[in-house]
Design an enzyme around this catalytic site. Sequence first.
Site, PDB file in Angstrom:
ATOM      1  N   THR A  96       0.836  -1.210   0.000  1.00 36.57           N
ATOM      2  CA  THR A  96       0.000   0.000   0.000  1.00 36.57           C
ATOM      3  C   THR A  96       0.868   1.258   0.000  1.00 36.57           C
ATOM      4  O   THR A  96       0.413   2.312  -0.425  1.00 36.57           O
ATOM      5  CB  THR A  96      -0.901   0.047   1.249  1.00 36.57           C
ATOM      6  N   ASP A 134       9.575   1.011   4.943  1.00 36.06           N
ATOM      7  CA  ASP A 134      10.676   0.372   5.671  1.00 36.06           C
ATOM      8  C   ASP A 134      11.629   1.407   6.252  1.00 36.06           C
ATOM      9  O   ASP A 134      12.037   1.320   7.417  1.00 36.06           O
ATOM     10  CB  ASP A 134      11.452  -0.571   4.737  1.00 36.06           C
TER      11      ASP A 134
END
Length: 379
Positions: free
Chosen positions: A29, A165
């Site tokens: 997403t 991340d």
Amino acid sequence: MDNLKKQTTAPDAVTAQAPGRINLIGEHTDYNDGFVLPAAIDRKMTVRARRNGTPSAVHLTDIRQQQSFSFDLRDFSPLEKGWQNYVMGVVSELQKLGGAIGGFDAAFEGNVPVGSGMSSSAALECSFATALNELFALGFDKRQLIEASQRAEHHFVGIKCGIMDQFASVMGRKDHVILLDCRDLGFQYFPLELGAYQLLLLNTNVSHALASSEYNTRRAECAEGVSVLQQEHPGIRNLRDASLEQVAAGQEKMPEHIFRRCRHVVSENRRVLDAATALQAGDFKTLGKLMCQSHFSLQNDYEVSCPELDFLVQQTLDKEYIPGSRMMGGGFGGCTISIIEKSRVAEFVEQVSKIYRHRFGIDLTPIEVAIGDGAAVIR
Ligand code: GLA
């Protein structure tokens, strides 16, 4: 986001750390301007860097793999593959921002398993971005370090990753998950209080070669879906803006697999927001159900799972002490993440390890992670 303090004098040497991450829910997403619910973990990359007095010589050492690599700051380019690209990519992006980096020696080591979907790559990038920012008193703020690390991966590694991340690796907070809006990087911390439950990662120890090529393909497929939806709804900039009804209405106008890619992203965004609400309410049954739905959507609609991951999730479905389980990260291998009753972990791990070995001939690695803080200079 608070600015990192601008230093007047640069130190001769620094040690910096940046963690890997888990993601409770919200897969694929982030590059669609959507929502994610990650957290930094207690496994990290540690880099020790020192200025070496030269204007442009860099010497790097990967301690665990016992590999060294040198390059010149005035002239470097990506290798075909390897950890060097993550580091050179960060250096290049910091230079592009105007960072005056001189010669340095750096050695790094870490305990984030590579290829596990726990983002050892973001840990490597963010540890170097943090170390170099300090070592050369570059004065970049956290957002600049996050975005430079992401671009490093785009330009030097060739993966058009989203921001999740690197954001989690830099902004993580002990015992909290981060609800991140990847459109504007607005975020909120939620305490991860699981009561009688805990998180359990199971590393399949497979990392299928498809991961990077298919990742970029998925990005392109999402863009294709958006361009079809825009014909009817010019206001849709990104899949983040589309509703499930709009996607369903557009089904006839797009190839079947593009429709399914869109359906995954749009439904996953909804699940992330619902999961954040369930987590706050301590409703682990609902949270778990959303995690399982996420997995099936990734498996069937987005097609980024693999037999090993599907098998592990399947093993949890009839266990009332595991409310939810799903693949985590980019897919095609790596870990599953499950919510499991603390008292049943040992029993489940023993049972599932045995049948996994029997089925695939591979040893499963259970990983119990704690939620930790984001990147920091530690000395
Ligand atoms: C990888 C990428 C992230 C994200 C995940 C999937 O970890 O680096 O940006 O897209 O895959 O959710």
